[in-house]
Scaffold this motif. Structure first.
Motif, PDB file in Angstrom:
ATOM      1  N   ASN A 179      -8.033  -0.104  -4.373  1.00 51.80           N
ATOM      2  CA  ASN A 179      -9.260  -0.854  -4.090  1.00 51.80           C
ATOM      3  C   ASN A 179      -8.949  -2.297  -3.704  1.00 51.80           C
ATOM      4  O   ASN A 179      -9.555  -2.852  -2.778  1.00 51.80           O
ATOM      5  CB  ASN A 179     -10.178  -0.830  -5.302  1.00 51.80           C
ATOM      6  CG  ASN A 179     -10.726   0.558  -5.600  1.00 51.80           C
ATOM      7  OD1 ASN A 179     -10.594   1.473  -4.781  1.00 51.80           O
ATOM      8  ND2 ASN A 179     -11.343   0.720  -6.758  1.00 51.80           N
ATOM      9  N   SER A 228     -18.655  -3.262   0.671  1.00 51.65           N
ATOM     10  CA  SER A 228     -17.759  -2.312   0.013  1.00 51.65           C
ATOM     11  C   SER A 228     -18.316  -1.978  -1.360  1.00 51.65           C
ATOM     12  O   SER A 228     -18.892  -2.828  -2.042  1.00 51.65           O
ATOM     13  CB  SER A 228     -16.351  -2.903  -0.134  1.00 51.65           C
ATOM     14  OG  SER A 228     -15.558  -2.120  -1.013  1.00 51.65           O
ATOM     15  N   ASP A 244      -7.440  -2.392  -0.211  1.00 54.94           N
ATOM     16  CA  ASP A 244      -8.461  -2.122   0.807  1.00 54.94           C
ATOM     17  C   ASP A 244      -9.328  -3.354   1.061  1.00 54.94           C
ATOM     18  O   ASP A 244      -9.690  -3.640   2.205  1.00 54.94           O
ATOM     19  CB  ASP A 244      -9.338  -0.943   0.375  1.00 54.94           C
ATOM     20  CG  ASP A 244      -8.664   0.400   0.611  1.00 54.94           C
ATOM     21  OD1 ASP A 244      -7.645   0.427   1.338  1.00 54.94           O
ATOM     22  OD2 ASP A 244      -9.139   1.414   0.080  1.00 54.94           O
ATOM     23  N   LYS A 254       0.822  -1.203   0.000  1.00 51.18           N
ATOM     24  CA  LYS A 254       0.000   0.000   0.000  1.00 51.18           C
ATOM     25  C   LYS A 254       0.860   1.258   0.000  1.00 51.18           C
ATOM     26  O   LYS A 254       0.502   2.268  -0.638  1.00 51.18           O
ATOM     27  CB  LYS A 254      -0.938  -0.001   1.210  1.00 51.18           C
ATOM     28  CG  LYS A 254      -1.953   1.135   1.183  1.00 51.18           C
ATOM     29  CD  LYS A 254      -3.010   0.982   2.266  1.00 51.18           C
ATOM     30  CE  LYS A 254      -4.072   2.079   2.128  1.00 51.18           C
ATOM     31  NZ  LYS A 254      -5.165   1.911   3.109  1.00 51.18           N
ATOM     32  N   ASN A 288      -9.478  -4.819   4.730  1.00 51.31           N
ATOM     33  CA  ASN A 288     -10.782  -4.751   5.420  1.00 51.31           C
ATOM     34  C   ASN A 288     -11.341  -6.123   5.766  1.00 51.31           C
ATOM     35  O   ASN A 288     -12.214  -6.238   6.641  1.00 51.31           O
ATOM     36  CB  ASN A 288     -11.787  -3.987   4.561  1.00 51.31           C
ATOM     37  CG  ASN A 288     -11.442  -2.513   4.435  1.00 51.31           C
ATOM     38  OD1 ASN A 288     -10.695  -1.968   5.249  1.00 51.31           O
ATOM     39  ND2 ASN A 288     -11.981  -1.861   3.410  1.00 51.31           N
TER      40      ASN A 288
END
Length: 284
Positions: free
Chosen positions: A91, A204, A94, A45, A98
């Motif tokens: 994306n 999401s 994430d 990231k 998540n």
């Protein structure tokens, strides 16, 4: 060399080829970042967050598998690719974070040594992105760069056989990697969305949970029947289609009576790439 680099003659339209090459570069860039970061999601990231670092990774990937993108006339396309992939990779990361997933590896091979699916030959699946949850179960993301609707429709109609084979190979691996698969899905690198029938990820806007209209019974039985049918065709020397990456003589169904032919023209003319299996062919 021109073929390998994607440098075609000036009169040949390169737009379709560029789209394919962008997909290869996107795959390679994410793979390289994962390897350089030791599969640490936070480190990946950090690279994606820095346009300079990400740009360097994409340039490196282009030099490895899409050198045509580095030509001056393709600079606009390359810059757009960098911008689009920053959003898409964000994306993807994430979704991983998540849902408390851990990156296991890219382009991982899972094999069943003597598979009844393919007449007791070795069945191999090379998976783009393998993740695992806290319970140690595997999540399979197949990275795509084509039209999202095409892959979404495969899930709707329960025709995503590639994902079914991936699941099967992970759960039947005979070389020490056998694991239970929690979910499989397509992550589209062009739009930065995950398409899956799995309903239990954290909600999401970047996950499209697809409702399957038709559930095919015994999907792997269908795969087995399809393979048997095609292999019988090869043995009868009727028609040989599609293959890649190795000399034709090394294939179990190779016959000197098979001739290569141009995929586009459909004629029997010798191709300069005919010693490899990226060709259409038939029996003389």
């Amino acid at each position: 060399l021109q073929y390998a680099c994607g440098l075609y003659a000036p009169e040949v339209d390169q737009l379709d080829g560029l789209d394919r090459i962008c997909g290869s570069v996107a795959h390679k860039a994410f793979e390289n970042m994962c390897k350089a970061s030791g599969n640490n999601t936070a480190n990946v990231k950090a690279i994606v967050s820095d346009p300079t670092l990400l740009g360097a990774e994409i340039d490196k990937a282009a030099s490895e598998c899409g050198i045509v993108l580095l030509l001056p006339e393709n600079s606009f396309r390359l810059n757009n690719l960098k911008s689009d992939l920053q959003v898409s990779f964000f994306n993807l990361i994430d979704i991983i974070i998540n849902n408390n997933l851990q990156i296991v590896g890219n382009e991982m091979n899972y094999k069943e040594a003597s598979s009844s699916i393919i007449q007791n030959n070795e069945l191999t699946a090379q998976i783009d992105l393998v993740l695992k949850n806290k319970a140690g179960e595997i999540c399979v993301f197949d990275l795509k760069y084509g039209k999202p609707k095409y892959y979404r429709d495969k899930l709707v109609e329960d025709k995503a056989l590639q994902l079914d084979i991936y699941r099967y190979c992970v759960e039947h691996d005979t070389y020490g990697l056998q694991s239970q698969v929690e979910m499989v899905g397509y992550f589209n690198l062009k739009v930065g969305r995950l398409f899956t029938t799995y309903p239990n990820f954290s909600p999401s806007g970047n996950i499209d949970v697809v409702n399957c209209k038709n559930t095919l019974p015994n999907v792997m039985d269908l795969v087995r029947s399809s393979y048997d049918f095609r292999f019988d065709e090869f043995n009868s020397k009727h028609q040989l289609e599609e293959g890649e990456g190795c000399p034709t003589a090394s294939l179990t169904y190779f016959s000197s009576s098979l001739y290569p032919q141009s995929e586009k023209s459909g004629n029997k003319s010798q191709s300069r790439f005919s010693k490899h299996t990226l060709f259409k062919g038939g029996s003389k």
